[in-house]
Design an enzyme around this catalytic site. Sequence first.
Site, PDB file in Angstrom:
ATOM      1  N   THR A 133       0.844  -1.188   0.000  1.00  0.00           N
ATOM      2  CA  THR A 133       0.000   0.000   0.000  1.00  0.00           C
ATOM      3  C   THR A 133       0.884   1.244   0.000  1.00  0.00           C
ATOM      4  OG1 THR A 133      -0.070   0.266   2.408  1.00  0.00           O
ATOM      5  CG2 THR A 133      -1.706  -1.201   1.415  1.00  0.00           C
ATOM      6  N   ASP A 134       0.309   2.345  -0.419  1.00  0.00           N
ATOM      7  CA  ASP A 134       0.942   3.632  -0.163  1.00  0.00           C
ATOM      8  C   ASP A 134       0.801   3.909   1.328  1.00  0.00           C
ATOM      9  OD1 ASP A 134       2.194   6.068  -0.504  1.00  0.00           O
ATOM     10  OD2 ASP A 134       0.946   6.682  -2.193  1.00  0.00           O
TER      11      ASP A 134
END
Length: 783
Positions: A271-272
Amino acid sequence: MKKLLSICLLATSFAMTTNAQPQLRADNIDEVLKAMTLEEKAKLLVGGANNFFGTGAVVGGEADLVAGAAGTSPAIPRLGIPATVLTDGPAGVRIDPTRKGTDKTYYATAFPIGSCLASTWNTELVSKVGEAIGNETKEYRCDVILGPGMNLHRNPLCGRNFEYYSEDPLVTGKIAAAYIQGVQSQGAGVSAKHFAVNSQETNRTSVDERVSQRAARELYLRGFEIAVRESNPWTIMASYNQVNGEYSMGNHDLLTSILRDDWGYKGIVMTDWIGIRKGLETISEVHAGNDLLEPGQPAQVEEIIKGVKDGKLNIADVDRNVRRMLEYIVKTPSFHKYPASNAPDFKAHAAITRQSANEGIVLLKNNGALPWKNGSMKTVALFGENSYDFLSGGTGSGCVHPPYVVDMLQGLKNAGIQSSATLTDIYQKYIPFARAKFQAERHPAKWFQTETMGQQKYPEIGLSPIAVNKVVGESDAAIITIGRQAGEGIDRDIETEFNLIPEERALIVDVCNAFHNAGKPVVVIINSGSVIETASWSQYPDAILCAWQPGMEGGNSVADLLTGKVNPSGKLTMTWPVAATDHPSTKNFPGNIDFYTYRETQGWGDGQVSGYTYTNHEEDIYVGYRYFDTFQREVSYPFGFGLSYTTFQFSKPAVKAKGKDAVEVSITVKNTGSMSGKEVAQVYVQAPKGRLEKPAQELKAFAKTRELQPGESQTLTMVIPVRDLASFDEAGSQWLTEAGTYTFRIGSSSRDIHATANIKLNEYTEKVSNVLAPKTKLNLLKQ
């Protein structure tokens, strides 16, 4: 004796227990996975970061392995699983340049930004840049650099365009693949980002990007597909935003059906950096195919454990993701115990930076003023604060902390050219004042405006015509540097960041008038990572160079081109419109959000703007030159444009079938001028009319010549798979190359075509997953 015997027995028992545990190797992943507890599996899927949330909680406790690194994957020592370190990028390694308790520094090479690298159109050179970045990643004890940035330049106002390559997916994919191959050839990994449709910074953590299946497949996903198929990135980063109503981080259509099932991706998805987010459960992210949750919070580990125990999360999903993590870990420098030196070869990497910037800088205008003849320029008047504070890169996570930045003053001095003492005195006194004032007046919420987030752009100062005229007599020419800064977290304002401000416009007019009256030339240097307005002032200077943000050797690179040491060969990878509003996407940029209110209140995390926010991609497939060329709109500089100090001739175009599934295009390029140089052959394909509406032409291949001497020729050959000529047919959920005659238009820009060749092709189809459909009807642009 009894006590000693007991201790020995305990030690023996502990040793036997420890020895009984499998220790991770590349060939025993199944065994290690079987030995892991549920708690260990959950832990491995949740990353760590340097106190990202200010809570003091770090999953796994490994965040301090490299000061300033973005995050880690956690270690499980019992099973020989080391932590791995993730560093921000992509224009170089972003870590803390200084550390407590030591005088040693940890600066990193600032390479040219993405838009500059792509403008080289030279995949071999970009691969060399990737090799240097991969080496520094490894030498600084990191395993993965978080890049390349691969989102499209949907609109010139996106604040993060400097990190990205192009408005075109082919350029994006080919340049990214070269970068990835370079980095990973050194035994370090990348994280191609931000997957997907992350086309704006305004409310980026929650905005719903509403896009048709066709535009998604042909434009926003295509570059990633090319990179996955050609370079096999170790990791891909899921974006913050929603795509058609679902967060990318929890979007099974995106992360599994398309990425893995359609494209065959084998690496991990992370994920970011957001942790637990509103409206999305951690277990949904795991199920969707996110293998590493960053920056990681202890509660996410507990949610995974609870989800499995409660039957809401299938243990098979957890095991699948853990297996991918282990497959990733065994490739890393940390696993192989690489002896990091913390001392990269700055001299060698500076040379690569300078060379890549030299080829990425674009000559936009030249009335014969350039190159300067040897010895013709003794003293130059340098105007503009960025002549003395040259911007090497953008702001935010994409900034780099280099050991130095060569500005225009130093670059010209290194080339044996002096600058006006009067102007140097004015600007060198102004910049420290401007810096102090800027930081004193900075709103606390604007974290992206701190020096740790990169060089800042300070207000330009006006100089009266009287002051300008005083330096004409002591100078042989004038340079005006127009600087623009942008970066993570915020998009650009049309009036102050795309257009020129009054002080800049007056400076150009006054300097050009004064120097032209004395018969002396004026050159404008654009020191910006993104497009700016030029139509209203480009008639004034004699030459315009777009230097982008060219890394820490920027001033030297510009001087190389001014003096003719290097012949410009850069080409634009995005259209420069007459006005920002000429882009059809501007109507919906940044969507149903009050942009100016957002700019004043923007902070980190979800919920910057209340209510549901969205952006409708009503321009559909007509992004960039696909719109301007199809609808025949006037532009300042077309896609692919770039001047040279020499001339080239294109001849002998040919196209033929290569097997059943590809076509081969060839063109001979000859240097017909008096100076050695390089040229880019760009192949645009005009498809036959058929069932699907298509743009007037689309770039399908490109190649750059070697350095051609005057009179020298080179034949370039490019192979294009037939599937790459296809459009996406939503009704059939398939790639469709319609039967008919295809015209291959070969030129030096999208509007400067030198040769054509035709070939008849049979129909080609390729079925893919029928996913990612918009949930809202879009009023799409049609011809």
